[in-house]
Scaffold this motif. Structure first.
Motif, PDB file in Angstrom:
ATOM      1  N   THR A  72       0.828  -1.205   0.000  1.00 35.57           N
ATOM      2  CA  THR A  72       0.000   0.000   0.000  1.00 35.57           C
ATOM      3  C   THR A  72       0.865   1.259   0.000  1.00 35.57           C
ATOM      4  N   GLY A  73       0.208   2.383  -0.268  1.00 31.34           N
ATOM      5  CA  GLY A  73       0.917   3.647  -0.355  1.00 31.34           C
ATOM      6  C   GLY A  73       0.474   4.644   0.696  1.00 31.34           C
ATOM      7  N   GLY A  74       1.070   5.811   0.631  1.00 35.29           N
ATOM      8  CA  GLY A  74       0.723   6.908   1.524  1.00 35.29           C
ATOM      9  C   GLY A  74       0.472   8.168   0.729  1.00 35.29           C
ATOM     10  N   GLY A 101       1.370  -2.992  -6.217  1.00 37.02           N
ATOM     11  CA  GLY A 101       1.666  -1.725  -5.565  1.00 37.02           C
ATOM     12  C   GLY A 101       0.486  -0.799  -5.776  1.00 37.02           C
ATOM     13  N   ILE A 102      -0.214  -0.455  -4.688  1.00 37.26           N
ATOM     14  CA  ILE A 102      -1.380   0.414  -4.777  1.00 37.26           C
ATOM     15  C   ILE A 102      -0.949   1.857  -4.564  1.00 37.26           C
ATOM     16  N   CYS A 103      -1.333   2.723  -5.481  1.00 37.93           N
ATOM     17  CA  CYS A 103      -1.016   4.152  -5.381  1.00 37.93           C
ATOM     18  C   CYS A 103       0.510   4.343  -5.306  1.00 37.93           C
ATOM     19  N   THR A 104       1.013   5.045  -4.322  1.00 41.09           N
ATOM     20  CA  THR A 104       2.459   5.252  -4.213  1.00 41.09           C
ATOM     21  C   THR A 104       3.185   4.001  -3.730  1.00 41.09           C
ATOM     22  N   LEU A 115      10.119  -3.445 -10.625  1.00 33.26           N
ATOM     23  CA  LEU A 115       9.482  -2.859 -11.811  1.00 33.26           C
ATOM     24  C   LEU A 115      10.466  -2.651 -12.955  1.00 33.26           C
ATOM     25  N   ARG A 116      11.684  -3.073 -12.783  1.00 35.13           N
ATOM     26  CA  ARG A 116      12.707  -2.836 -13.811  1.00 35.13           C
ATOM     27  C   ARG A 116      12.284  -3.493 -15.133  1.00 35.13           C
ATOM     28  N   GLY A 117      12.232  -2.669 -16.190  1.00 33.76           N
ATOM     29  CA  GLY A 117      11.867  -3.173 -17.518  1.00 33.76           C
ATOM     30  C   GLY A 117      10.382  -3.437 -17.687  1.00 33.76           C
ATOM     31  N   ARG A 118       9.567  -3.000 -16.727  1.00 34.44           N
ATOM     32  CA  ARG A 118       8.124  -3.245 -16.803  1.00 34.44           C
ATOM     33  C   ARG A 118       7.350  -1.937 -16.972  1.00 34.44           C
ATOM     34  N   ARG A 119       6.122  -2.058 -17.457  1.00 32.54           N
ATOM     35  CA  ARG A 119       5.173  -0.960 -17.443  1.00 32.54           C
ATOM     36  C   ARG A 119       4.574  -0.863 -16.047  1.00 32.54           C
ATOM     37  N   ALA A 120       4.294   0.357 -15.606  1.00 30.84           N
ATOM     38  CA  ALA A 120       3.710   0.542 -14.278  1.00 30.84           C
ATOM     39  C   ALA A 120       2.971   1.870 -14.247  1.00 30.84           C
ATOM     40  N   THR A 121       2.082   1.992 -13.257  1.00 30.72           N
ATOM     41  CA  THR A 121       1.390   3.258 -13.053  1.00 30.72           C
ATOM     42  C   THR A 121       1.383   3.581 -11.571  1.00 30.72           C
ATOM     43  N   GLY A 156      -4.148   5.920  -7.655  1.00 27.24           N
ATOM     44  CA  GLY A 156      -4.465   6.138  -6.259  1.00 27.24           C
ATOM     45  C   GLY A 156      -5.919   5.915  -5.899  1.00 27.24           C
ATOM     46  N   MET A 157      -6.178   5.956  -4.612  1.00 25.51           N
ATOM     47  CA  MET A 157      -7.511   5.940  -4.029  1.00 25.51           C
ATOM     48  C   MET A 157      -8.352   4.775  -4.539  1.00 25.51           C
TER      49      MET A 157
END
Length: 316
Positions: A72-74, A101-104, A115-121, A156-157
């Motif tokens: 989770t993120g903050g 990985g949720i949000c941050t 995440l190396r070499g991967r797509r992420a948001t 996020g959220m």
């Protein structure tokens, strides 16, 4: 029974834990305890949220492996993790079937090298920062969630809920996922490729009547959405409707409907292989020529170019 471990850190964002509800309701729909949820932190013990209250956690460092690991993120990216902390996360991720990985929380995955070499948001506020800090990651700032093999990331959220429901669908099927979404009162299950910025949200109607008309339009884009029809849905006269619509959204009904159609057409172009004439018909443009004219005026690119760019990103 798959164990889902939610990992929190000091000053965690409470909204990130809302994704737990998707797994909880999946158990109710399936009528069996399919998922077991565990709240953890790296050292264990009490962990303070960004709102100030504390929750009890189990120690991730000594916990057995999980089927699904949810980081989770903050409100801000976590920059206080040690090399030992990241090693614990890498170990659990390697043992898990999937890691999210949720949000941050996506920043934590990036720091751990996952995440190396991967797509992420991530949350759109931090997308550019993430790309600058981790150039080896292909950050797509405008996505609800991304599934890259065993690694998932979300915006996020509420996007964490969309990600969790998508996981439920992979595990238990589309019908269970739809039932979970209904129980969560999710008006519309968002696909991962959908933009973080919704035209419905941008229009920001304040009254129930105008919101009702907009929701009707969003769900019936293939139909003729005249002012008369939308006014009927809103239980107003056409003149009252047009005046109220412009006052609440700052736009004419025709302009707002075009925005909704453009958003829907772009998503279909990027996430499906439907021919242009089918996309135009499904989203109410009637024919590809009119759709092309709208795309050029608003996006500055024709539909074919935007579809090609989306496919190249996916292939990469």
């Amino acid at each position: 029974m798959p164990q889902v471990g939610f990992v929190i850190f000091p000053d965690f964002q409470v909204a990130a834990l809302s994704a737990q509800a998707a797994f909880e309701f999946a158990n109710l729909v399936a009528r069996e305890p399919f998922y077991t949820l565990v709240l953890t932190s790296i050292p264990g013990g009490m962990v303070r949220s960004s709102l100030g209250f504390q929750v009890e956690t189990q120690a991730l460092a000594t916990h057995p492996s999980f089927d699904t690991l949810m980081i989770t993120g903050g409100n801000l990216p976590n920059d206080r993790l040690t090399a030992a902390d990241l090693a614990v996360i890498r170990r659990h991720s390697a043992e898990a079937r999937r890691t999210a990985g949720i949000c941050t929380g996506a920043f934590v995955l990036a720091q751990a090298g996952l995440l190396r070499g991967r797509r992420a948001t991530t949350h759109w506020l931090f997308g550019r920062q993430m790309q600058l800090r981790f150039p080896e990651v292909e950050v797509e700032e405008d996505r609800i969630f991304i599934n890259e093999g065993p690694i998932w990331t979300s915006a996020g959220m509420t996007a964490g809920l969309d990600l969790a429901v998508a996981m439920v669908e992979k595990d238990l099927g589309a019908e269970v996922a739809r039932s979970v979404a209904r129980k969560l009162v999710m008006h519309h299950r968002r696909a991962g490729g959908q933009s973080q910025h919704s035209e419905l949200l941008e229009l920001a109607a304040s009254s129930d009547r105008i919101q009702k008309a907009l929701i009707y339009a969003k769900e019936n884009l293939g139909q003729a959405l005249t002012v008369e029809r939308l006014a009927e849905v809103a239980s107003l006269s056409p003149r009252q409707f047009s005046r109220a619509f412009r006052a609440e959204t700052g736009q004419t009904p025709a302009r707002a409907i075009e925005q909704l159609r453009l958003e829907a057409a772009r998503i279909l172009l990027e996430d499906s292989r439907h021919p242009l004439d089918v996309v135009a018909r499904e989203t109410g443009f009637l024919d590809p020529r009119r759709m092309r004219e709208s795309f050029l005026r608003v996006y500055g690119q024709p539909p074919q170019v935007m579809r090609r760019a989306a496919r190249e990103r996916s292939a990469a």
